[in-house]
Design a protein around this motif. Structure first.
Motif, mmCIF file in Angstrom:
data_model
loop_
_atom_site.group_PDB
_atom_site.id
_atom_site.type_symbol
_atom_site.label_atom_id
_atom_site.label_comp_id
_atom_site.label_asym_id
_atom_site.label_seq_id
_atom_site.Cartn_x
_atom_site.Cartn_y
_atom_site.Cartn_z
ATOM 1 N N ALA A 285 0.815 -1.150 -0.110
ATOM 2 C CA ALA A 285 -0.070 0.031 0.067
ATOM 3 C C ALA A 285 0.802 1.366 0.098
ATOM 4 O O ALA A 285 0.714 2.125 -0.837
ATOM 5 N N TYR A 286 1.930 1.579 0.801
ATOM 6 C CA TYR A 286 2.644 2.448 1.306
ATOM 7 C C TYR A 286 3.364 2.633 -0.191
ATOM 8 O O TYR A 286 3.760 3.853 -0.672
ATOM 9 N N SER A 287 4.348 1.536 -0.688
ATOM 10 C CA SER A 287 5.327 2.027 -1.692
ATOM 11 C C SER A 287 4.625 1.331 -3.170
ATOM 12 O O SER A 287 5.757 1.380 -4.062
ATOM 13 N N ARG A 288 3.613 1.081 -3.125
ATOM 14 C CA ARG A 288 2.652 0.865 -4.465
ATOM 15 C C ARG A 288 3.512 -0.401 -4.916
ATOM 16 O O ARG A 288 3.978 -0.313 -6.115
ATOM 17 N N MET A 289 3.508 -1.405 -4.192
ATOM 18 C CA MET A 289 4.119 -2.644 -4.676
ATOM 19 C C MET A 289 3.003 -3.650 -4.767
ATOM 20 O O MET A 289 1.885 -3.205 -4.617
ATOM 21 N N ASN A 290 3.353 -4.895 -5.444
ATOM 22 C CA ASN A 290 2.254 -5.943 -5.799
ATOM 23 C C ASN A 290 2.623 -7.167 -5.220
ATOM 24 O O ASN A 290 2.375 -8.308 -6.109
ATOM 25 N N HIS A 291 3.240 -7.334 -4.285
ATOM 26 C CA HIS A 291 3.718 -8.482 -3.808
ATOM 27 C C HIS A 291 2.526 -9.387 -2.900
ATOM 28 O O HIS A 291 1.460 -8.919 -2.568
ATOM 29 N N ARG A 292 2.661 -10.635 -3.406
ATOM 30 C CA ARG A 292 1.720 -11.585 -2.808
ATOM 31 C C ARG A 292 1.928 -11.544 -1.287
ATOM 32 O O ARG A 292 2.722 -11.590 -0.724
ATOM 33 N N GLU A 293 0.629 -11.471 -0.589
ATOM 34 C CA GLU A 293 0.532 -11.396 0.981
ATOM 35 C C GLU A 293 0.843 -12.607 1.492
ATOM 36 O O GLU A 293 -0.218 -13.457 2.021
ATOM 37 N N CYS A 294 2.063 -12.873 1.443
ATOM 38 C CA CYS A 294 2.664 -14.465 2.185
ATOM 39 C C CYS A 294 3.960 -14.185 2.518
ATOM 40 O O CYS A 294 4.478 -13.050 2.782
ATOM 41 N N PRO A 295 4.318 -14.900 3.666
ATOM 42 C CA PRO A 295 5.510 -14.832 4.352
ATOM 43 C C PRO A 295 6.701 -14.830 3.126
ATOM 44 O O PRO A 295 6.573 -15.812 2.360
ATOM 45 N N THR A 296 7.509 -13.867 3.200
ATOM 46 C CA THR A 296 8.272 -13.689 2.165
ATOM 47 C C THR A 296 9.494 -13.219 2.476
ATOM 48 O O THR A 296 9.777 -12.478 3.805
ATOM 49 N N LEU A 297 10.708 -13.634 1.957
ATOM 50 C CA LEU A 297 11.839 -13.067 2.210
ATOM 51 C C LEU A 297 12.589 -12.099 1.235
ATOM 52 O O LEU A 297 12.308 -12.428 -0.228
ATOM 53 N N PHE A 298 13.159 -11.305 1.630
ATOM 54 C CA PHE A 298 13.842 -10.385 0.616
ATOM 55 C C PHE A 298 15.199 -10.574 0.593
ATOM 56 O O PHE A 298 15.770 -10.609 1.860
ATOM 57 N N LEU A 299 15.994 -10.873 -0.673
ATOM 58 C CA LEU A 299 17.288 -11.250 -0.131
ATOM 59 C C LEU A 299 18.235 -10.373 -1.137
ATOM 60 O O LEU A 299 17.851 -9.932 -2.118
ATOM 61 N N GLU A 300 19.626 -10.281 -0.749
ATOM 62 C CA GLU A 300 20.548 -10.078 -1.673
ATOM 63 C C GLU A 300 22.012 -10.882 -1.580
ATOM 64 O O GLU A 300 22.327 -11.066 -0.634
ATOM 65 N N PHE A 301 22.321 -10.821 -2.738
ATOM 66 C CA PHE A 301 23.745 -11.650 -2.718
ATOM 67 C C PHE A 301 24.924 -10.644 -3.446
ATOM 68 O O PHE A 301 24.508 -10.038 -4.245
ATOM 69 N N HIS A 302 26.079 -10.726 -2.748
ATOM 70 C CA HIS A 302 27.141 -9.830 -3.275
ATOM 71 C C HIS A 302 28.296 -10.830 -3.622
ATOM 72 O O HIS A 302 28.763 -11.510 -2.556
ATOM 73 N N GLY A 303 29.040 -10.372 -4.367
ATOM 74 C CA GLY A 303 30.372 -11.268 -4.918
ATOM 75 C C GLY A 303 30.874 -11.012 -6.118
ATOM 76 O O GLY A 303 30.426 -9.992 -6.856
ATOM 77 N N THR A 304 31.619 -12.046 -6.651
ATOM 78 C CA THR A 304 31.839 -11.919 -8.126
ATOM 79 C C THR A 304 30.809 -12.656 -8.790
ATOM 80 O O THR A 304 29.818 -13.005 -8.354
ATOM 81 N N PRO A 305 30.584 -12.359 -10.166
ATOM 82 C CA PRO A 305 29.548 -13.010 -10.928
ATOM 83 C C PRO A 305 29.237 -14.498 -10.639
ATOM 84 O O PRO A 305 28.156 -14.970 -10.535
ATOM 85 N N ALA A 306 30.410 -15.052 -10.684
ATOM 86 C CA ALA A 306 30.337 -16.492 -10.334
ATOM 87 C C ALA A 306 29.885 -16.874 -8.984
ATOM 88 O O ALA A 306 29.117 -17.682 -8.691
ATOM 89 N N GLY A 307 30.477 -16.068 -8.147
ATOM 90 C CA GLY A 307 29.974 -16.275 -6.608
ATOM 91 C C GLY A 307 28.615 -15.999 -6.371
ATOM 92 O O GLY A 307 27.935 -16.765 -5.752
ATOM 93 N N VAL A 308 28.107 -14.912 -6.808
ATOM 94 C CA VAL A 308 26.836 -14.434 -6.764
ATOM 95 C C VAL A 308 25.747 -15.564 -7.149
ATOM 96 O O VAL A 308 24.861 -16.076 -6.820
ATOM 97 N N ALA A 309 26.160 -16.158 -8.510
ATOM 98 C CA ALA A 309 25.353 -17.303 -9.098
ATOM 99 C C ALA A 309 25.327 -18.499 -8.241
ATOM 100 O O ALA A 309 24.427 -19.040 -8.077
#
Lengths: 481, 481
Positions: A285-309
């Motif tokens: 509602a606040y940030s005008r997004m459309n995620h499904r209302e379910c338990p959700t993880l937001f993730l981020e991976f940092h590294g080399t391209p191979a490492g991130v993959a």
């Protein structure tokens, strides 16, 4: 003289829900002439300025200071504190006013030192991956100034807080699971002590066994031992590759178990944030997004391209085993920025769930093996309370937040919110957790600190008395002396 | 009563090179009956036991305690400290006696508390990657006990030190560049205070903003504020793949520049150690190895098989650009163990360069960008002194050691060694470094601490006075009150 207040400093009326200050017994009026002379128009005792500095974003009642100064450098802070020391009046530092436990409220009146104009990045050493900033520089400002160096500073509480304030409250944020909190990322400090003296702690060497770790002592002391005016910080090279993802789960338990296993297999995930269905609804509602209302993880991976993959693939396996799926990847900068911007604004998104309401924003932290039990028990307590209270958190550290939105005009709701916030802390403490992972003690969690640390709090008191014998430094915060 | 000594506590005679204790003015004999009753045959005041606990591996003169106890648990430590508090006698904790700055010498006599029999691993949580040990557990013992869990504890000073001692001196070692020092790896402590009270600091949550960071304060306080009896530690999953390498360089500058660039590009190297040609000669002789006597890096990479290969390739490029080459890889466990075992024994290897000699083992730490200048200037100072002094170090942190081997029977050599050790610290401090990266202050670096931290040392004194008003806790160490 220090103003004398009868305890408790504030109370929430059990009948009206209104918050009231206990009556201050003011012994004498302060003569501000000396500060007016030093600070000129950077001194103010106007009602508007005092009021602005006495209001928190959470449920605490207003506690305005008697006057505010805006120093430009350490020497001016030292002069202001020296004045307060001579006069015996309270002194409270103020960064951006975004802390959540009333940490900067002027509980004993006195002088507020607003550090926002100390906004200079004093030095960046790309070769040493460090920098020194004035306390009023905000985290976003620093990262903007670092953009062309290939470096960044990772610690990111929700608000665009000042780095001095972040050091004072031992702040962390979404990146802490990979890069640590302010505890790990402050190398040194300039601090003005209660008598107006200036010291430098720590230094630029990456490690030192030279004497007591005063840097660590002042980080997290919330201005009760001295005022941080400059901060030397670790910096990190911007990762070669970054990939963010949203992963949906059928159950809260599945999402949390995926987090636990991710940490236990040592996956160097940069960010792993849990949002429960109500939290998703709030940010949609606040940030005008459309995620499904379910338990959700937001993730981020940092590294080399191979490492991130490689990391993403490993996480994918863990998620699938725990009922997770429907990955949405955000590899371009714009999508990632929108994702984390929404995450950082949850406090305001949650307040917007019920306009006109107030919030208690509590946070606890438990050993990762207890995280699932702790969140489930917390969820049950919320449900039993009937309150609106999304769960969101830096679950990779075992740390999560509950934002208890309540109508301050309803005595019943107010009381239920207070009771629930106590319950949430009690649940975490029973699981060998901490009563606060990152918000600090401030005014609101002093009793919990005693429950958590027992006789060790007396050692904190001894240190407080030794460094601030007159009790003028941000009084009534962290510990009662 | 605390025994009264005239300062200085010890001095090296300028004419004979002999070390002498200043005369102690003993006010009264201690009646040890209470401790004999509690500890039985775990109390001793025999000359042999006292002598053993009063000798350091480095150049400090003997400073034996008046008696020694061997507690089995925190309660017994509390009883012993409580006795010393009542009697007003000094109390000094003793781990394995391997610290290098006289940290455990009984400078004021009194009671030595030998924690070596507190050797129980109390708890290992593989799920939470943490454990709690009694203070006397050594780092090798812990890793042996962890072997089947898939976990390890990375902090590794040269000696097989006790974990309580390592916490007390804020120790680090070869892995610190990747895994941090004791500062980053101690989650919580049990501490016996000067009055015999027991507190618990920190906790098992991975992060906490609850009150002052007492864990950080006691880590590195060298027993001057309290005695650490139990330590809760972070653990890490054993890396999937490990690869170690020896890389030779034509010049010291080339080797150091390779280190600097490795750190600056953010390569997550697990170990990166510099050994100068003299250091190579010493370990070749002592550990029966055949390395070429040239500036050399010992390295280790941890990660997934693909990650380790990627790191090794990146490092290879950096090394080649700086004149490095002739890599020797050690991928099997036996070869790696031999390599790091030789590295850990450098102190003894260096003493063996000149049998019968003593050593000053100093260590400094500078910002990484200054490392090359600092090591080169240090090398010149060594050459000018004419002394035997290998350079070896954890250069990824900007930290290196110089072991000054000198004949204590030569007043001239002794004086030159003392002068050189002062010079080495001065060189590092002039480059914004620290006078000790990991050995601590002990007896030997108190003046350097004041030079490095200036007015901040007065804050350390205030804390010392507040927590140990009678001055009984490891007196004459870290700071003079």
């Amino acid at each position: 003289m220090v103003e004398q207040h009868a305890e408790p400093l504030y109370r929430i009326s059990s009948t009206t829900g209104e918050t009231q200050m206990a009556t201050a017994v003011k012994i004498q009026q302060t003569d501000w002439t000396a500060l007016r002379t030093i600070f000129g128009d950077r001194f103010s005792d106007s009602a508007a300025v005092r009021d602005h500095h006495g209001r928190a974003e959470t449920f605490y009642p207003a506690m305005p200071p008697d006057a505010v100064v805006y120093p430009l450098n350490t020497e001016e802070v030292a002069a202001a504190v020296g004045f307060c020391n001579e006069q015996g009046i309270a002194v409270t530092p103020y960064g951006t006013g975004t802390s959540l436990e009333g940490n900067f409220l002027a509980a004993r009146g006195g002088l507020c030192i607003d550090l926002s104009r100390m906004d200079q990045v004093l030095r960046v050493s790309a070769d040493d991956l460090d920098c020194t900033v004035q306390a009023g520089v905000t985290r976003k400002q620093l990262n903007t100034e670092l953009r062309d160096t290939g470096l960044f500073f990772p610690v990111d509480p929700g608000a665009d807080a000042s780095l001095g304030g972040m050091a004072s409250t031992r702040a962390s944020g979404t990146n802490a699971v990979r890069y640590g909190t302010m505890r790990q990322n402050v190398l040194g400090l300039t601090v003005v002590l209660a008598d107006g003296q200036v010291i430098r702690t720590g230094g630029r060497a990456r490690k030192s066994a030279a004497g007591y770790d005063l840097t660590g002592l002042f980080v997290g002391s919330e201005g009760t031992l001295g005022i941080i005016t400059e901060v030397t910080l670790r910096l990190y090279g911007q990762p070669e590759a970054i990939s963010a993802a949203v992963c949906e789960f059928e159950t809260l338990r599945g999402a949390v178990n995926a987090v636990i296993q991710t940490i236990q297999i040592g996956l160097p995930v940069a960010r792993i944030e849990l949002l429960d269905p109500l939290q998703i609804r709030a940010i949609n509602a606040y940030s005008r997004m459309n995620h499904r209302e379910c338990p959700t993880l937001f993730l981020e991976f940092h590294g080399t391209p191979a490492g991130v993959a490689e990391q993403a693939e490993s996480f994918g396996q863990v998620a699938t085993e725990n009922g997770g799926g429907n990955f949405h990847w955000a590899t371009n900068t714009e999508d990632r920025t929108a994702l984390w911007d929404a995450r950082h604004k949850v406090h305001y998104a949650n307040l917007a769930l019920r306009p006109g309401c107030k919030a208690i924003a509590t946070d606890v932290c438990v050993p990762i093996s207890r995280l699932c039990d702790c969140i489930e028990e917390t969820r049950r307590a919320i449900d039993d309370s009937g309150l609106t209270a999304p769960i969101v958190g830096h679950v990779g550290d075992g740390n999560f937040h509950v934002v208890l939105v309540f109508d301050p005009n309803s005595a019943d709701e107010t009381q239920r919110a207070k009771t629930l916030s106590e319950q949430i802390v009690a649940i975490a403490l029973a699981m060998e957790g901490s009563c606060t992972g990152e918000h600090g003690i401030g005014i609101g969690k002093k009793a919990h600190l005693v429950t958590e640390h027992g006789p060790a709090v007396e050692v904190m008191r001894q240190i407080k008395r030794a460094l601030d014998p007159a009790g003028i430094m941000n009084p009534a915060k962290v510990i009662d002396v």
